[in-house]
Design an enzyme around this catalytic site. Sequence first.
Site, PDB file in Angstrom:
ATOM      1  N   ASN A 223      46.643 -89.703   8.292  1.00 31.38           N
ATOM      2  CA  ASN A 223      47.449 -89.163   9.385  1.00 31.38           C
ATOM      3  C   ASN A 223      47.382 -87.637   9.401  1.00 31.38           C
ATOM      4  O   ASN A 223      47.271 -87.006   8.353  1.00 31.38           O
ATOM      5  CB  ASN A 223      48.903 -89.651   9.286  1.00 31.38           C
ATOM      6  CG  ASN A 223      49.793 -88.705   8.515  1.00 31.38           C
ATOM      7  OD1 ASN A 223      50.258 -87.698   9.033  1.00 31.38           O
ATOM      8  ND2 ASN A 223      50.017 -89.033   7.233  1.00 31.38           N
TER       9      ASN A 223
ATOM     10  N   PHE B  81      54.435 -83.160  11.363  1.00 26.73           N
ATOM     11  CA  PHE B  81      55.898 -83.071  11.415  1.00 26.73           C
ATOM     12  C   PHE B  81      56.442 -83.302  12.835  1.00 26.73           C
ATOM     13  O   PHE B  81      57.347 -82.586  13.288  1.00 26.73           O
ATOM     14  CB  PHE B  81      56.376 -81.701  10.912  1.00 26.73           C
ATOM     15  CG  PHE B  81      56.401 -81.549   9.414  1.00 26.73           C
ATOM     16  CD1 PHE B  81      56.239 -82.631   8.570  1.00 26.73           C
ATOM     17  CD2 PHE B  81      56.590 -80.297   8.845  1.00 26.73           C
ATOM     18  CE1 PHE B  81      56.254 -82.484   7.187  1.00 26.73           C
ATOM     19  CE2 PHE B  81      56.621 -80.134   7.466  1.00 26.73           C
ATOM     20  CZ  PHE B  81      56.451 -81.223   6.645  1.00 26.73           C
TER      21      PHE B  81
ATOM     22  N   SER C 168      53.004 -81.526   2.677  1.00 20.81           N
ATOM     23  CA  SER C 168      52.260 -82.127   3.782  1.00 20.81           C
ATOM     24  C   SER C 168      51.011 -81.310   4.043  1.00 20.81           C
ATOM     25  O   SER C 168      51.074 -80.081   4.157  1.00 20.81           O
ATOM     26  CB  SER C 168      53.124 -82.164   5.046  1.00 20.81           C
ATOM     27  OG  SER C 168      52.328 -82.548   6.156  1.00 20.81           O
TER      28      SER C 168
ATOM     29  N   ASN D 299      49.359 -81.325   6.759  1.00 19.51           N
ATOM     30  CA  ASN D 299      49.152 -81.249   8.202  1.00 19.51           C
ATOM     31  C   ASN D 299      49.882 -80.098   8.880  1.00 19.51           C
ATOM     32  O   ASN D 299      49.874 -79.990  10.102  1.00 19.51           O
ATOM     33  CB  ASN D 299      49.564 -82.575   8.842  1.00 19.51           C
ATOM     34  CG  ASN D 299      48.774 -83.739   8.286  1.00 19.51           C
ATOM     35  OD1 ASN D 299      47.556 -83.665   8.146  1.00 19.51           O
ATOM     36  ND2 ASN D 299      49.462 -84.813   7.916  1.00 19.51           N
ATOM     37  N   THR D 300      50.533 -79.243   8.105  1.00 16.17           N
ATOM     38  CA  THR D 300      51.119 -77.999   8.613  1.00 16.17           C
ATOM     39  C   THR D 300      50.441 -76.857   7.884  1.00 16.17           C
ATOM     40  O   THR D 300      50.556 -76.740   6.656  1.00 16.17           O
ATOM     41  CB  THR D 300      52.642 -77.963   8.381  1.00 16.17           C
ATOM     42  OG1 THR D 300      53.249 -79.037   9.098  1.00 16.17           O
ATOM     43  CG2 THR D 300      53.230 -76.642   8.867  1.00 16.17           C
TER      44      THR D 300
ATOM     45  N   LYS E 234      59.040 -82.544  -2.872  1.00 18.61           N
ATOM     46  CA  LYS E 234      57.938 -83.511  -2.788  1.00 18.61           C
ATOM     47  C   LYS E 234      56.629 -82.760  -2.911  1.00 18.61           C
ATOM     48  O   LYS E 234      56.367 -81.834  -2.140  1.00 18.61           O
ATOM     49  CB  LYS E 234      57.995 -84.283  -1.469  1.00 18.61           C
ATOM     50  CG  LYS E 234      56.981 -85.434  -1.396  1.00 18.61           C
ATOM     51  CD  LYS E 234      57.265 -86.309  -0.186  1.00 18.61           C
ATOM     52  CE  LYS E 234      56.367 -87.543  -0.165  1.00 18.61           C
ATOM     53  NZ  LYS E 234      56.717 -88.470   0.933  1.00 18.61           N
TER      54      LYS E 234
ATOM     55  N   ASN F  90      52.907 -86.869  -2.169  1.00 22.18           N
ATOM     56  CA  ASN F  90      52.583 -86.938  -0.754  1.00 22.18           C
ATOM     57  C   ASN F  90      51.154 -87.467  -0.586  1.00 22.18           C
ATOM     58  O   ASN F  90      50.542 -87.928  -1.548  1.00 22.18           O
ATOM     59  CB  ASN F  90      52.720 -85.527  -0.140  1.00 22.18           C
ATOM     60  CG  ASN F  90      53.183 -85.557   1.307  1.00 22.18           C
ATOM     61  OD1 ASN F  90      52.710 -86.374   2.099  1.00 22.18           O
ATOM     62  ND2 ASN F  90      54.104 -84.678   1.657  1.00 22.18           N
TER      63      ASN F  90
END
Length: 367
Positions: A116, A120, A178, A180-181, A216, A245
Amino acid sequence: MRSFLKILFNKFLLKLAKLLDPERAHFISLLYLKFNFLNKLFFKKDFKSLNTTFCNIKLKNPIGVAAGLDKNAEAIKGLFNLGVSLVEVGAVTPKIQYGNRKPRVFRLNSDFAIINRLGFNNLGMIKVKSNLKKNIGYGVLGLNVGANKDSADRISDFINVISYFANDVDYFTINISSPNTHGLRNLQTEKNLEELLSRVTMNKELKKIRKPILIKIAPDLVDKDLKTIVNLCKVYRIAGIIATNTTINREYDLKSRSAENNGGLSGKPLFNQSNIILAKLYFFSKGTIPLIGVGGVFSGEDAYKKICIGASIVQLYTAFAFKGPLVFSEILEDLNTLVKKDGYSNISEAVGSKNYQFLVDETDRSI
């Protein structure tokens, strides 16, 4: 009736879900959970052997839902009706965020994995709090805290969200891992992490926030990073660590064509690497920091392994996408059997029991 439901979900609905776009399938599953279809026919049994505590929070069992499944706190009651004792919603950011462009979720069927790059996506803290207020009282709630991608001060974003939900959830998880940021994972470096934990702790004390705060972390860290994280968590009295994560690593024998997509990889390929990080955290902290194990759990044996190498709690997400809602009850049944098989009266006795042996075996394999 329950056997019929297993056939229905495993033979028909799950196959149907695999034909849909992954994000659309996720949306439909949330609708199912939100409206609680057939909830009375699902798992309701409690096992005393699985009663446990985490950060002084009493839990009926050590199985929870990982952040990302219910980002906006829309399906909490439905999730608790599946037998879990803990649901972590989010990640939640101060402002509404639409996330990255679609397609941004990819199902790797041959690998039992998902990639993915959602970014967020959530309705923002005001709307999520409104949803949360409608779903209090079913079980232990955690809030995964994110930062807006265009924020000039991401630490302030974390602080603002924690302060806004100070009386609404049982614990907070600061998501610094994460992939993805852009730049978010830089908060795991020593200098940045110390500033983050210092400011968060100061805010917690000033505003007298009593709820535990966890962090996390990523599965792509080396021993030096893990030792730094453990030491800083002790200094700033961080209540626990979630390991881990998703991973950006693609050094796995992935068979699916979708494996070439960018984003965070979750599911079975991540299981062993997340276990290594989990076991090292337990070892480096000498078992003094409560840990939540996440990554690649599909069975009771998988969950029990994470517990034996150091996790007090285990969270799932990807397994739900592949095995359906009955996966939670199946894991709990298996955990109860495994605890008794090993001669424990309670699951908490198994925490960390095989940590050293796991690390020795991993060292032997790497030689």
